[in-house]
Design a protein around this motif. Structure first.
Motif, PDB file in Angstrom:
ATOM      1  N   GLU A   1       0.836  -1.202   0.000  1.00 34.33           N
ATOM      2  CA  GLU A   1       0.000   0.000   0.000  1.00 34.33           C
ATOM      3  C   GLU A   1       0.869   1.250   0.000  1.00 34.33           C
ATOM      4  OE1 GLU A   1      -4.020   1.701   2.231  1.00 34.33           O
ATOM      5  OE2 GLU A   1      -2.960  -0.051   3.015  1.00 34.33           O
ATOM      6  N   PHE A   2       0.481   2.231  -0.823  1.00 33.56           N
ATOM      7  CA  PHE A   2       1.198   3.495  -0.930  1.00 33.56           C
ATOM      8  C   PHE A   2       0.212   4.648  -0.751  1.00 33.56           C
ATOM      9  CE2 PHE A   2       3.760   0.531  -3.368  1.00 33.56           C
ATOM     10  CZ  PHE A   2       5.056   0.844  -2.978  1.00 33.56           C
ATOM     11  N   GLN A   3       0.689   5.750  -0.198  1.00 33.70           N
ATOM     12  CA  GLN A   3      -0.127   6.948  -0.080  1.00 33.70           C
ATOM     13  C   GLN A   3      -0.266   7.613  -1.443  1.00 33.70           C
ATOM     14  OE1 GLN A   3      -1.742   7.900   2.814  1.00 33.70           O
ATOM     15  NE2 GLN A   3      -0.984   5.873   3.415  1.00 33.70           N
ATOM     16  N   SER A   4      -1.463   8.078  -1.753  1.00 34.28           N
ATOM     17  CA  SER A   4      -1.697   8.702  -3.057  1.00 34.28           C
ATOM     18  C   SER A   4      -1.044  10.076  -3.148  1.00 34.28           C
ATOM     19  CB  SER A   4      -3.201   8.825  -3.318  1.00 34.28           C
ATOM     20  OG  SER A   4      -3.796   7.544  -3.390  1.00 34.28           O
ATOM     21  N   LEU A   5      -1.028  10.810  -2.041  1.00 32.52           N
ATOM     22  CA  LEU A   5      -0.417  12.136  -2.014  1.00 32.52           C
ATOM     23  C   LEU A   5       0.694  12.159  -0.967  1.00 32.52           C
ATOM     24  CD1 LEU A   5      -3.584  14.457  -2.071  1.00 32.52           C
ATOM     25  CD2 LEU A   5      -2.127  13.855  -4.008  1.00 32.52           C
ATOM     26  N   THR A   6       1.765  12.850  -1.289  1.00 31.37           N
ATOM     27  CA  THR A   6       2.799  13.067  -0.282  1.00 31.37           C
ATOM     28  C   THR A   6       2.268  14.059   0.754  1.00 31.37           C
ATOM     29  OG1 THR A   6       3.794  14.923  -1.476  1.00 31.37           O
ATOM     30  CG2 THR A   6       4.574  12.702  -2.028  1.00 31.37           C
ATOM     31  N   LYS A   7       2.955  14.161   1.865  1.00 28.90           N
ATOM     32  CA  LYS A   7       2.516  15.088   2.911  1.00 28.90           C
ATOM     33  C   LYS A   7       2.480  16.523   2.404  1.00 28.90           C
ATOM     34  CE  LYS A   7       4.033  12.335   6.889  1.00 28.90           C
ATOM     35  NZ  LYS A   7       4.917  12.293   8.093  1.00 28.90           N
ATOM     36  N   SER A   8       3.482  16.899   1.617  1.00 31.44           N
ATOM     37  CA  SER A   8       3.523  18.271   1.096  1.00 31.44           C
ATOM     38  C   SER A   8       2.398  18.516   0.092  1.00 31.44           C
ATOM     39  CB  SER A   8       4.881  18.548   0.443  1.00 31.44           C
ATOM     40  OG  SER A   8       5.112  17.663  -0.638  1.00 31.44           O
ATOM     41  N   GLN A   9       2.096  17.502  -0.743  1.00 30.64           N
ATOM     42  CA  GLN A   9       1.000  17.647  -1.702  1.00 30.64           C
ATOM     43  C   GLN A   9      -0.342  17.783  -0.987  1.00 30.64           C
ATOM     44  OE1 GLN A   9       1.645  14.071  -4.020  1.00 30.64           O
ATOM     45  NE2 GLN A   9       2.631  15.198  -5.689  1.00 30.64           N
ATOM     46  N   ALA A  10      -0.548  16.979   0.044  1.00 34.39           N
ATOM     47  CA  ALA A  10      -1.799  17.052   0.804  1.00 34.39           C
ATOM     48  C   ALA A  10      -1.920  18.401   1.517  1.00 34.39           C
ATOM     49  CB  ALA A  10      -1.860  15.911   1.809  1.00 34.39           C
ATOM     50  N   LYS A  11      -0.807  18.892   2.060  1.00 33.63           N
ATOM     51  CA  LYS A  11      -0.817  20.180   2.756  1.00 33.63           C
ATOM     52  C   LYS A  11      -1.158  21.312   1.799  1.00 33.63           C
ATOM     53  CE  LYS A  11       2.109  23.160   5.630  1.00 33.63           C
ATOM     54  NZ  LYS A  11       3.464  23.315   6.245  1.00 33.63           N
TER      55      LYS A  11
ATOM     56  N   THR B   1      -7.974  16.260  -1.955  1.00 30.96           N
ATOM     57  CA  THR B   1      -7.947  15.639  -0.627  1.00 30.96           C
ATOM     58  C   THR B   1      -9.029  14.576  -0.479  1.00 30.96           C
ATOM     59  OG1 THR B   1      -9.337  17.449   0.215  1.00 30.96           O
ATOM     60  CG2 THR B   1      -6.952  17.674   0.467  1.00 30.96           C
ATOM     61  N   ASP B   2     -10.103  14.690  -1.268  1.00 33.15           N
ATOM     62  CA  ASP B   2     -11.173  13.688  -1.204  1.00 33.15           C
ATOM     63  C   ASP B   2     -10.877  12.466  -2.062  1.00 33.15           C
ATOM     64  OD1 ASP B   2     -12.565  15.277   0.498  1.00 33.15           O
ATOM     65  OD2 ASP B   2     -13.966  16.055  -1.004  1.00 33.15           O
ATOM     66  N   ALA B   3      -9.859  12.571  -2.912  1.00 34.50           N
ATOM     67  CA  ALA B   3      -9.479  11.420  -3.744  1.00 34.50           C
ATOM     68  C   ALA B   3      -8.978  10.298  -2.835  1.00 34.50           C
ATOM     69  CB  ALA B   3      -8.397  11.830  -4.736  1.00 34.50           C
ATOM     70  N   PRO B   4      -8.898   9.069  -3.360  1.00 35.40           N
ATOM     71  CA  PRO B   4      -8.419   7.961  -2.518  1.00 35.40           C
ATOM     72  C   PRO B   4      -7.094   8.301  -1.850  1.00 35.40           C
ATOM     73  CG  PRO B   4      -9.225   7.136  -4.613  1.00 35.40           C
ATOM     74  CD  PRO B   4      -9.236   8.625  -4.713  1.00 35.40           C
ATOM     75  N   LYS B   5      -7.018   8.061  -0.549  1.00 37.47           N
ATOM     76  CA  LYS B   5      -5.820   8.429   0.200  1.00 37.47           C
ATOM     77  C   LYS B   5      -4.668   7.453  -0.021  1.00 37.47           C
ATOM     78  CE  LYS B   5      -8.203  11.017   3.828  1.00 37.47           C
ATOM     79  NZ  LYS B   5      -9.421  11.178   3.028  1.00 37.47           N
ATOM     80  N   SER B   6      -4.980   6.289  -0.560  1.00 33.79           N
ATOM     81  CA  SER B   6      -3.922   5.313  -0.805  1.00 33.79           C
ATOM     82  C   SER B   6      -4.333   4.379  -1.933  1.00 33.79           C
ATOM     83  CB  SER B   6      -3.625   4.499   0.462  1.00 33.79           C
ATOM     84  OG  SER B   6      -4.754   3.717   0.817  1.00 33.79           O
TER      85      SER B   6
END
Length: 340
Positions: free
Chosen positions: A236-246, A257-262
């Motif tokens: 399993e991988f995160q869809s967004l990096t922390k910086s992208q999510a921020k 942010t509502d897109a799949p988180k992983s």
């Protein structure tokens, strides 16, 4: 390119910034801008709720080889009931599932395995593909196919395959229908990609063939995951990096942010590697037999009598016949080696 991310970014951007124009649908009726926006939003909602599986090229080819073991090659024309009976008994791991793979890599694998041919030009036109399986309704299973045409251009599903469910909740492939997506078809017509009725029919037929044949790879994945053997490995991988999510939260990009988180990446394990090695060896061996008219593999011939036309009878002792087995091929392909 990751297709589901591209779709989420594209449709989210459209919803936030675009003002879709009215278009004429395939039925000659107007497709309102609100209908188009509802189409975009529905896709985003489904993606945000779906379990995401990304198949690497080896996993896609492995599952494709399993499918061909059951379904056969397109040229074999096996009875459709054979694969339908298999697929019908496969349980989906979630109600809403997205499966994505690189279609070009899949076809390169098919060509390498000697089960298909495709020109370089046709191969270059193939990119990422994604299937959205929706098993939420109690009365039907729906499947949609999304295709990337370039790294930025994505084709939404012009048709949705609806497969009715039997009383036991299993799909009934004898009761299936196609539901047109008016905003998608109208958009293709407006872009000049479907200039007339003939082009429309060709596009629909090609889409139908691709979806119904290739979606079986998804069911093979579901069956393999349920078996819990060592043929597939998942991570399993995160869809967004922390910086992208921020950054997305900072600028109110809720569609990001509502897109799949992983997502889960599927690779092949030891058993699948052995399977692919043995299959390639078998196909190569069979091709060599046909091409070279090679003698059969070394085997014992039991003692027997040989009768000639002049009445003479000769007793032939037990002996070996054929050529020695190729030690480079797996034993399962060649059969047991003869000793002594």
């Amino acid at each position: 390119m990751i297709l589901y991310k591209t779709i989420a970014l594209k449709f989210g951007h459209h919803l936030e910034n675009a003002d879709p124009v009215e278009m004429i649908g395939p039925d000659g009726e107007k497709v309102s801008s609100e209908e188009t926006r509802q189409q975009w939003q529905a896709v985003l909602n489904d993606l945000s709720s779906a379990k995401i599986y990304l198949l690497d090229h080896n996993a896609a080819n492995y599952l494709d080889s399993l499918r061909m073991d059951v379904q056969g090659l397109p040229s074999e024309k096996r009875s459709e009931s054979r694969i339908q009976d298999y697929v019908r008994d496969v349980d989906l791991p979630r109600e809403l599932i997205w499966i994505e793979y690189d279609d070009r890599k899949l076809w390169e694998g098919r060509i390498a395995r000697g089960v298909a041919t495709l020109s370089k030009d046709e191969l270059s036109k193939r990119h990422q593909r994604g299937f959205l399986f929706d098993n939420r309704p109690s009365d039907k299973l729906t499947v949609r196919l999304f295709s990337a045409k370039t790294n930025t251009l994505v084709f939404d599903a012009p048709l949705v395959l609806e497969i009715a469910k039997s009383h036991d909740g299993r799909p009934n492939f004898n009761d299936a229908s196609w539901q047109p997506q008016r905003p998608v078809i109208a958009g293709l017509m407006r872009a000049g990609l479907l200039p007339d009725e003939a082009a429309l029919r060709v596009h629909f037929e090609e889409y139908n063939n691709h979806l119904t044949y290739e979606m079986v790879i998804g069911f093979m994945l579901f069956a393999a995951l349920a078996a819990r053997e060592d043929d597939l490995a998942s991570q399993e991988f995160q869809s967004l990096t922390k910086s992208q999510a921020k950054t997305a939260r900072k600028f109110g990009k809720t569609w990001m942010t509502d897109a799949p988180k992983s997502h889960i990446t599927i690779r092949i394990g030891p058993a699948a590697e052995r399977h692919m090695t043995e299959q390639l060896a078998r196909l190569s061996f069979e091709k060599a037999l046909i091409t070279n008219r090679a003698a059969p593999i070394e085997h014992w011939v039991a003692e027997h009598e040989r009768q000639y036309s002049n009445g003479k009878v000769v007793r032939v002792r037990a002996h070996k016949r054929g050529r020695s087995a190729d030690g480079t091929l797996p034993a399962r392909v060649m059969g047991p080696l003869i000793k002594g």
